[in-house]
Design a protein around this motif. Sequence first.
Motif, PDB file in Angstrom:
ATOM      1  N   PRO A  60      25.436  11.430   5.902  1.00 18.28           N
ATOM      2  CA  PRO A  60      26.061  12.710   6.276  1.00 18.28           C
ATOM      3  C   PRO A  60      27.580  12.672   6.105  1.00 18.28           C
ATOM      4  CG  PRO A  60      24.407  12.064   7.892  1.00 18.28           C
ATOM      5  CD  PRO A  60      24.563  10.902   6.961  1.00 18.28           C
ATOM      6  N   PHE A  61      28.103  13.727   5.510  1.00 17.32           N
ATOM      7  CA  PHE A  61      29.543  13.931   5.293  1.00 17.32           C
ATOM      8  C   PHE A  61      30.125  12.949   4.268  1.00 17.32           C
ATOM      9  CE2 PHE A  61      28.747  15.105   9.807  1.00 17.32           C
ATOM     10  CZ  PHE A  61      28.899  16.476   9.673  1.00 17.32           C
ATOM     11  N   LEU A  62      29.979  11.654   4.535  1.00 18.51           N
ATOM     12  CA  LEU A  62      30.588  10.670   3.643  1.00 18.51           C
ATOM     13  C   LEU A  62      29.968  10.693   2.255  1.00 18.51           C
ATOM     14  CD1 LEU A  62      31.092   7.555   5.953  1.00 18.51           C
ATOM     15  CD2 LEU A  62      32.867   8.911   4.841  1.00 18.51           C
ATOM     16  N   GLY A  63      28.642  10.908   2.175  1.00 19.24           N
ATOM     17  CA  GLY A  63      27.977  10.936   0.877  1.00 19.24           C
ATOM     18  C   GLY A  63      28.552  12.022  -0.023  1.00 19.24           C
ATOM     19  N   MET A  64      28.749  13.194   0.526  1.00 19.78           N
ATOM     20  CA  MET A  64      29.339  14.308  -0.226  1.00 19.78           C
ATOM     21  C   MET A  64      30.777  13.985  -0.626  1.00 19.78           C
ATOM     22  SD  MET A  64      29.353  17.368  -1.524  1.00 19.78           S
ATOM     23  CE  MET A  64      27.959  18.291  -0.847  1.00 19.78           C
ATOM     24  N   LYS A  92      25.618   1.964  -3.462  1.00 19.21           N
ATOM     25  CA  LYS A  92      24.177   2.109  -3.674  1.00 19.21           C
ATOM     26  C   LYS A  92      23.826   3.599  -3.717  1.00 19.21           C
ATOM     27  CE  LYS A  92      22.952  -2.173  -1.265  1.00 19.21           C
ATOM     28  NZ  LYS A  92      22.226  -2.763  -0.112  1.00 19.21           N
ATOM     29  N   LYS A  93      22.895   3.958  -4.591  1.00 15.20           N
ATOM     30  CA  LYS A  93      22.552   5.368  -4.777  1.00 15.20           C
ATOM     31  C   LYS A  93      22.109   6.028  -3.478  1.00 15.20           C
ATOM     32  CE  LYS A  93      19.943   8.399  -7.867  1.00 15.20           C
ATOM     33  NZ  LYS A  93      18.953   8.471  -8.979  1.00 15.20           N
ATOM     34  N   GLU A  94      21.441   5.257  -2.599  1.00 16.85           N
ATOM     35  CA  GLU A  94      20.931   5.803  -1.348  1.00 16.85           C
ATOM     36  C   GLU A  94      22.042   6.299  -0.426  1.00 16.85           C
ATOM     37  OE1 GLU A  94      18.060   3.205  -3.256  1.00 16.85           O
ATOM     38  OE2 GLU A  94      20.142   2.890  -2.640  1.00 16.85           O
ATOM     39  N   PHE A 103      33.111   8.499  -6.742  1.00 14.04           N
ATOM     40  CA  PHE A 103      32.660   7.136  -6.503  1.00 14.04           C
ATOM     41  C   PHE A 103      31.379   6.917  -7.313  1.00 14.04           C
ATOM     42  CE2 PHE A 103      35.762   7.169  -3.371  1.00 14.04           C
ATOM     43  CZ  PHE A 103      35.800   6.015  -2.605  1.00 14.04           C
ATOM     44  N   PRO A 104      31.280   5.818  -8.046  1.00 17.12           N
ATOM     45  CA  PRO A 104      30.076   5.585  -8.850  1.00 17.12           C
ATOM     46  C   PRO A 104      28.902   5.129  -7.992  1.00 17.12           C
ATOM     47  CG  PRO A 104      31.643   3.787  -9.141  1.00 17.12           C
ATOM     48  CD  PRO A 104      32.329   4.808  -8.293  1.00 17.12           C
ATOM     49  N   PHE A 105      27.779   5.822  -8.103  1.00 16.28           N
ATOM     50  CA  PHE A 105      26.565   5.462  -7.378  1.00 16.28           C
ATOM     51  C   PHE A 105      25.646   4.671  -8.308  1.00 16.28           C
ATOM     52  CE2 PHE A 105      28.155   8.992  -4.896  1.00 16.28           C
ATOM     53  CZ  PHE A 105      27.893   8.603  -3.597  1.00 16.28           C
ATOM     54  N   MET A 106      25.241   3.489  -7.846  1.00 15.30           N
ATOM     55  CA  MET A 106      24.423   2.593  -8.650  1.00 15.30           C
ATOM     56  C   MET A 106      23.013   2.498  -8.080  1.00 15.30           C
ATOM     57  SD  MET A 106      26.698   1.659 -10.819  1.00 15.30           S
ATOM     58  CE  MET A 106      25.856   0.322 -11.652  1.00 15.30           C
ATOM     59  N   ARG A 107      22.045   2.379  -8.983  1.00 16.24           N
ATOM     60  CA  ARG A 107      20.679   2.125  -8.545  1.00 16.24           C
ATOM     61  C   ARG A 107      20.253   0.760  -9.051  1.00 16.24           C
ATOM     62  NH1 ARG A 107      15.230   5.918  -9.183  1.00 16.24           N
ATOM     63  NH2 ARG A 107      13.837   4.467  -8.114  1.00 16.24           N
ATOM     64  N   ARG A 108      19.970  -0.136  -8.136  1.00 16.69           N
ATOM     65  CA  ARG A 108      19.546  -1.485  -8.491  1.00 16.69           C
ATOM     66  C   ARG A 108      18.028  -1.535  -8.607  1.00 16.69           C
ATOM     67  NH1 ARG A 108      24.045  -3.791 -10.450  1.00 16.69           N
ATOM     68  NH2 ARG A 108      25.766  -3.675  -8.985  1.00 16.69           N
TER      69      ARG A 108
END
Length: 303
Positions: free
Chosen positions: A122-126, A115-117, A133-138
């Motif tokens: 912290p840390f893992l998002g970066m 999920k885009k959010e 990793f592909p970020f999706m927005r539903r």
Amino acid sequence: MSSIRGCLAFVLWFVNLLFWVIPIMILSPIKLLPIKIIQRICSSLLVFFASSWIRVNGVIEHFIHPVKVHLHNADIELSEKEWYMVIANHQSWVDILILQRVLNKKIPFLKFFLKKELIFVPFLGMAWWALDFPFMRRYSTAQLKKNPKLRGKDIEVTRKACAKFKSSPVSVMNFVEGTRLTTEKHNKQKSPFKHLLKPKAGGLAFALSALGDHIHKIVDVAIYYPGQTPSFWQYLCGEVKDVHVHIRVADIDEKMRGDYQKDRAFKIGFQQHLNDVWIEKDAILETMAQSHKAYAGKTKLQK
């Protein structure tokens, strides 16, 4: 005692995360340089760091909260030089830890649709962003009704994300049920499966289409937890003693490639094929469940 073990495991995992995230964050800006050789080197190093993070997590687990993973059909051939689509049933966030443990260094590093959010974690998002990793927005039904131009945006994002995976072998993970299994969700869906929610074919079909001829194998994983499905905290506390994992590898048939959005006949056929896969997976999970019950009953009699 279990809570102390859980706290210790969490601290060690967090320290391990920080240790490997730091070099990932340092390399991330360098990877943005528009020089292909530098991008390839950075990508290889980033995957090495991420795989090492998983391996050290495994060492921590072995000493703090050991879990015995029973592999069924473990004689399958896997390769780090192959492209794979990995599908699995989804019951808990522990599923991801089990998949990483079982498949790490046997196939290319697993990439999840997120999920885009989650990019703001912290840390893992970066780290997820740096590892492509592909970020999706539903978009909700209400949002699509309010702004019809948003329709199809998630598909376009899928195509762009998968385009990055064509340059080197990758494993794309897809929980095709779309959400974690709970009794409430199972009842609400009136799922025809005993151990599974209904599979959603759209995301899988779009990802296969976007990857094209680069990907031609599916790794189908069935995960069974004896007794109650564990939470992440229960896993850390060592309350999970055994996990059963069944792995199948199958070629991606040509009937699984097509235009899911515009070709109605293909869409119906693809969904039916996935339903057939889910029927087999449900039977595998039931076999593992019955085997565990028989073993537990035999153990009680011996006592």
